[in-house]
Design an enzyme around this catalytic site. Structure first.
Site, PDB file in Angstrom:
ATOM      1  N   GLY A  23       0.617  -0.928  -0.100  1.00 53.03           N
ATOM      2  CA  GLY A  23      -0.056   0.027   0.156  1.00 53.03           C
ATOM      3  C   GLY A  23       0.874   1.273  -0.164  1.00 53.03           C
ATOM      4  O   GLY A  23       2.079   1.706   0.208  1.00 53.03           O
ATOM      5  N   GLY A  25       0.412   5.938   0.706  1.00 56.24           N
ATOM      6  CA  GLY A  25      -0.177   7.050   0.796  1.00 56.24           C
ATOM      7  C   GLY A  25       0.481   8.240   0.773  1.00 56.24           C
ATOM      8  O   GLY A  25       1.485   8.027   0.013  1.00 56.24           O
ATOM      9  N   GLY A  26       0.361   9.473   1.456  1.00 57.08           N
ATOM     10  CA  GLY A  26       0.894  10.649   0.950  1.00 57.08           C
ATOM     11  C   GLY A  26       2.269  10.249   1.890  1.00 57.08           C
ATOM     12  O   GLY A  26       3.161  11.369   2.157  1.00 57.08           O
ATOM     13  N   PHE A  27       2.460  10.227   3.346  1.00 52.95           N
ATOM     14  CA  PHE A  27       2.737   9.307   4.262  1.00 52.95           C
ATOM     15  C   PHE A  27       4.359   8.604   3.507  1.00 52.95           C
ATOM     16  O   PHE A  27       5.365   8.930   4.125  1.00 52.95           O
ATOM     17  CB  PHE A  27       2.284   9.152   5.696  1.00 52.95           C
ATOM     18  N   GLY A  28       3.410   7.708   2.435  1.00 56.15           N
ATOM     19  CA  GLY A  28       4.815   7.378   2.258  1.00 56.15           C
ATOM     20  C   GLY A  28       4.387   5.551   1.955  1.00 56.15           C
ATOM     21  O   GLY A  28       3.490   5.956   0.816  1.00 56.15           O
ATOM     22  N   ASP A 144      -7.780  10.962  15.425  1.00 55.75           N
ATOM     23  CA  ASP A 144      -8.227  10.379  13.825  1.00 55.75           C
ATOM     24  C   ASP A 144      -8.841   9.210  14.033  1.00 55.75           C
ATOM     25  O   ASP A 144      -8.557   8.110  13.191  1.00 55.75           O
ATOM     26  CB  ASP A 144      -6.566  10.231  13.117  1.00 55.75           C
TER      27      ASP A 144
END
Length: 440
Positions: A23, A25-28, A144
């Protein structure tokens, strides 16, 4: 590299093998790998950025919080990774090594189906247990809480994850993360300071998602959700929940409304939430094995290969301030298209005789796998006699309800079977699609 005060073990390349990207995402990225000394599979969350950056500090903070929050209902962390993963060049990478959760996230599950009530009630209770531990023992805020940050193990037990946004309950840092649909209305103020009541509001919205199987405020933009929740004090609609007759629904619905109260001081602490969730779940414990098996069979019937671990972007993924904490939603077990977009289960394309034949030939599998029994019966309306409705509703498991429903289908003839097929198409599109492929 300085480790957090609650130290996580440093894990380097020689301890890991069989890396597999699952997977991003914006974080890595998130990888699955084999932890050689423990002989288990682990998930490794890597930052895109070099050591010393803001994102690496966030990873260290998340790891320290996970180590501090040592609970059966919080994702276990094995250590901090530092090394050069395969196929990523020679640049040093940082990450968190965590337990691998075989069944992905609550978000993935809700995309597939609304969980049978015993499982839904257990999920609600386990999330409350984890959150109560964070607040009462670890003295942490999550900030979150949402379905994609609730991970599921092989038996569909829930564990809290993604503490990159968490703050100590004594920290005065302004809230910098979260997901809009689950954001407390008071957090839209520029000077907001996070407090436990923020998490409790998010839990109320999460309860709504579990009970309905839906995402709140679909396709709404930031300003509209802020207007609804903070300006007009609106919440997700409860009409569907109010029509549900399952034992314990009214109690959880009342708790849900208290949790998302506009006034933070009116929201109950998680220890009080547990009084409700434990009581409701205790009345359904006997059905949990059937409920879990039913969902696992549904997962397996719809996935004959390794599922995709891609993150699906959402119009609600950007919180009120400048936030970029994307979460990898792994695995993505099911497509979330509406039944009207699935040609293979379009009721308009089948003759009434074909619908009746399908309902007859697939009887055993439909009894075994259907979870949305009462919504289907509601769609049948007056085709189900009130006495039959009461008998079905009194059954304790979905399988028993379906067996009782089939008695009505047999006596009602072809018209009722065709209406049942159409209701399946609306409420169980993925199940119907899978069975239609086999039937064809």
């Amino acid at each position: 590299m300085a480790l957090p005060s609650h130290k996580a073990k440093l894990i380097e390349d020689e301890s890991l093998e069989d890396w597999q990207l699952i997977g991003s995402g914006g974080f890595g990225q998130v990888y699955k790998a084999r932890y050689k000394t423990l002989k288990i599979d682990v998930a490794i969350k890597l930052s895109r950025y070099c050591e010393g950056s803001i994102r690496d500090e966030a990873l260290q903070r998340e790891a320290s919080h996970l180590v501090k929050a040592d609970s059966p209902f919080v994702l276990q962390v094995f250590g901090l990774y530092q090394g050069c993963p395969p196929d990523m060049g020679s640049d040093m990478q940082m990450g968190i090594v965590m337990e691998f959760m075989e069944r992905g996230t609550l978000r993935s599950l809700l995309q597939l189906c609304r969980p049978p009530w015993p499982l839904a009630f257990r999920l609600a209770h386990q999330v409350a247990l984890g959150m109560n531990f964070l607040h009462e023992i670890a003295h942490l805020l999550h900030t979150d809480l949402k379905p994609s940050n609730v991970l599921l193990d092989q038996s569909l037990n829930a564990k809290l994850a993604d503490f990159g946004l968490s703050n100590s309950s004594t920290d005065t840092t302004v809230l910098e993360g979260g997901t809009l649909a689950y954001t407390a209305p008071e957090a839209f103020a520029e000077t907001y300071q996070p407090v436990p009541a923020y998490d409790i509001y998010s839990y109320g919205i999460l309860l709504w998602s579990i009970l309905t199987g839906k995402e709140p405020y679909p396709d709404a933009n930031t300003s509209r959700v802020e207007l609804w929740t903070a300006g007009q004090n609106k919440r997700p609609p409860c009409d569907e929940i109010n029509r549900i007759q399952a034992d314990g629904i009214s109690e959880l619905a009342d708790l849900m409304v208290k949790c998302w109260d506009r006034e933070p001081s009116n929201r109950p602490p998680f220890i009080d939430c547990l009084d409700v969730t434990e009581c409701v779940y205790s009345r359904h414990k006997n059905g949990i094995r059937d409920a879990v098996n039913q969902v696992l069979m549904k997962l397996e019937s719809g996935n004959n290969h390794l599922p995709s671990y891609a993150t699906a972007p959402s119009s609600l993924s950007q919180p009120p301030a400048a936030r970029s904490n994307d979460t990898v939603d792994y695995p993505n077990f099911a497509r979330s298209e509406d039944a009207s977009t699935m040609d293979s289960v379009d009721p308009v394309k089948l003759r009434i005789e074909d619908k009746g034949k399908f309902v007859d030939t697939q009887r055993a599998k439909l009894i075994q796998l259907t979870s949305m029994v009462m919504p289907i019966i509601d769609d049948l309306g007056n085709m189900v006699h009130p006495e039959a409705y009461s008998r079905i509703e009194a059954k304790t498991t979905d399988q028993e309800k379906m067996r009782e429903l089939y008695k009505t289908l047999r006596s009602g003839g072809l018209k009722v079977k065709a209406a049942f097929y159409d209701a399946l198409c609306k409420n169980e599109p993925l199940l119907l699609e899978n069975l239609s492929k086999v039937h064809s």
